[in-house]
Design an enzyme around this catalytic site. Structure first.
Site, mmCIF file in Angstrom:
data_model
loop_
_atom_site.group_PDB
_atom_site.id
_atom_site.type_symbol
_atom_site.label_atom_id
_atom_site.label_comp_id
_atom_site.label_asym_id
_atom_site.label_seq_id
_atom_site.Cartn_x
_atom_site.Cartn_y
_atom_site.Cartn_z
ATOM 1 N N HIS A 1 30.039 38.572 45.536
ATOM 2 C CA HIS A 1 31.401 38.161 45.191
ATOM 3 C C HIS A 1 31.527 36.628 45.188
ATOM 4 O O HIS A 1 30.997 35.970 46.079
ATOM 5 C CB HIS A 1 32.385 38.639 46.267
ATOM 6 C CG HIS A 1 32.893 40.033 46.112
ATOM 7 N ND1 HIS A 1 32.409 41.086 46.847
ATOM 8 C CD2 HIS A 1 33.897 40.534 45.346
ATOM 9 C CE1 HIS A 1 33.093 42.181 46.534
ATOM 10 N NE2 HIS A 1 34.003 41.879 45.629
ATOM 11 N N GLN B 1 40.472 11.211 44.264
ATOM 12 C CA GLN B 1 39.173 11.870 44.108
ATOM 13 C C GLN B 1 38.068 11.010 44.698
ATOM 14 O O GLN B 1 37.204 11.500 45.437
ATOM 15 C CB GLN B 1 38.876 12.147 42.630
ATOM 16 C CG GLN B 1 39.685 13.292 42.027
ATOM 17 C CD GLN B 1 39.275 13.586 40.593
ATOM 18 O OE1 GLN B 1 38.111 13.848 40.308
ATOM 19 N NE2 GLN B 1 40.229 13.530 39.681
HETATM 20 MN MN MN Z 1 29.673 38.353 49.326
HETATM 21 MN MN MN Z 2 36.250 14.956 40.785
#
Ligand code: MN
Ligand code: MN
Length: 316
Positions: A143, A305
Site C-alpha cells: 500500500h 521550500q
Molecule cells: Mn504496507
Molecule cells: Mn520543493
C-alpha cells in the site's frame, strides 16, 4: 531541485459521478512515437506556452501542491475522496499517491478486503492491474495510502485496496520500517496533527518512462512481476519506496506551514533485512527531490521550500 516548468498532459479523472471526466491539458511536448506493445499516447496538442499545473483546489490531499517533474506524459491523475494518484500506465504502477491524514480518518473499521481490485477509474485502453498479477513474484502488494489510515468508513478503507494504490514491495520493508512509519503517522494524527503525505516508488533507469524520443517504453531490462507474455501487462518493480510527510496542527491548514514546520522525508531500498527503524532512512526533501526528479511542496513559497526542504527531521 527546481525542475523546469513543463507543459502538462494530464487526464483528470474525477470521481463522484458515473462518467469519467477526462481533461486533457495542453503540452508543448511533441507527439511521441508509439510502439505496438504499448497503449498509444493521446497526442497532446502542441502549445507554445506551458500548460497549467494541477490546479490549486483540486483536492484537499494536494493542499501543499502536487509533485511536479519535467515529464507529465507518464502521469495520469486520479482524484478520489480518499487520496489522489499519479498513475503511470507504462509501468502499471502509481508514480505517487498523496493524502491528508487527520484524526477523523482513524476509526474502527478494520481491513475490509482480502485482495486488491482493478481501478475502474482508469480510462479505457489503460491496462488495469489485478491482484493476481503480483502472484509468485516474491513481492507484497505494498500500500502507498495504507489501509490503517483509512478506517473511518467501509468505503474509505475499501478504496485503499485498488491496484492503483500499490507497488511491488519486499515484505521486510512493507512489514518493517515502512509499516512502522505508517504507525508513527497514525500516532501523530491522534495527537492532533494533520499530516500531508505523498509516497511513491523509485525505478531503475531501465524502467524509465520519461525519455524522449524513445519515451514511454519500459525496456526488457526493467524487472517486473506478472507472468503475462505481454510486457504492457507486467508490473515494474521499484528499487525503493519514498515518502514525504508535513505536519501541521489540526485544523490550521497549510497556512500554518512555516520555517519551523517538521517534515519527514525517507527513501527505503526495496530489499530484505532492514528492520523496523524508519529513522535510519531519514533524508532531506531536497535530497529526495534530487533522487526522484520531483519538486515537492510546490504550493509553498520558494523561500519556505528552501528552508524546510533542507532540514532533515530531528524530532521523535
Ligand atoms: Mn504496507
Ligand atoms: Mn520543493
Amino acid at each position: 531541485m527546481r525542475p523546469r516548468r513543463a507543459g502538462w498532459w494530464l487526464a483528470l479523472a474525477l470521481v463522484g459521478g458515473c462518467d469519467l471526466d477526462l481533461i486533457e491539458l495542453p503540452s508543448r511536448r511533441p507527439s511521441l512515437p508509439t510502439t505496438p506493445s504499448m497503449v498509444p499516447i493521446p497526442a497532446p496538442s502542441p502549445s507554445p506556452s506551458p500548460g497549467p499545473v494541477v490546479p490549486p483546489g483540486t483536492s484537499v490531499h494536494l493542499a501543499l501542491g502536487a509533485p511536479m517533474d519535467a515529464s507529465p506524459q507518464d502521469e495520469l491523475l486520479l482524484v478520489k475522496p480518499q487520496y489522489v494518484v499519479s498513475y503511470n500506465r507504462f509501468r502499471n504502477n502509481p508514480n505517487w499517491v498523496a493524502w491528508r491524514l487527520t484524526a477523523s480518518d482513524i476509526g474502527t473499521v478494520g481491513r475490509t478486503q482480502r485482495s486488491f481490485s482493478p481501478d475502474p477509474q482508469l480510462p479505457p485502453g489503460v491496462y488495469r492491474v489485478y491482484h493476481r498479477d503480483y502472484a509468485g513474484g516474491g513481492y507484497d502488494h505494498g500500500h502507498l495510502c495504507p489501509s490503517g489510515q483509512r478506517t473511518a468508513t467501509f468505503e474509505d478503507n475499501a478504496a485503499t485496496f485498488l491496484t492503483t494504490n500499490i507497488v511491488p514491495q519486499r515484505h521486510a520493508i512493507n512489514a518493517g520500517a515502512w509499516a512502522s512509519l505508517e504507525q508513527w503517522s497514525v500516532e501523530r494524527a491522534r495527537e492532533g496533527w494533520d499530516l500531508f503525505i505523498v509516497a511513491g516508488g523509485l525505478w531503475d533507469r531501465a524502467c524509465a518512462t520519461d525519455l524522449s524520443p524513445a519515451g514511454n517504453v519500459v525496456s526488457e531490462a526493467c524487472p517486473t512481476v506478472g507472468r503475462s507474455p505481454d510486457p504492457a501487462r507486467r508490473v515494474a518493480i521499484p528499487v525503493a519506496t519514498w515518502k514525504v510527510i508535513v505536519m501541521v496542527p489540526h485544523g490550521r491548514g497549510v497556512d500554518a506551514v512555516g520555517p519551523e514546520t517538521q517534515v519527514v522525508a525517507v527513501e527505503m531500498p526495496n530489499e530484505a533485512g532492514s528492520g523496523r527503524d524508519w529513522r535510519r532512512y531519514v533524508m532531506t526533501v531536497d535530497a529526495l527531490e534530487a533522487r526522484t526528479g520531483y519538486d515537492f511542496l510546490t504550493l509553498l513559497s520558494r523561500e519556505l521550500q528552501a528552508r524546510i526542504e533542507a532540514q532533515p527531521y530531528q524530532g521523535n
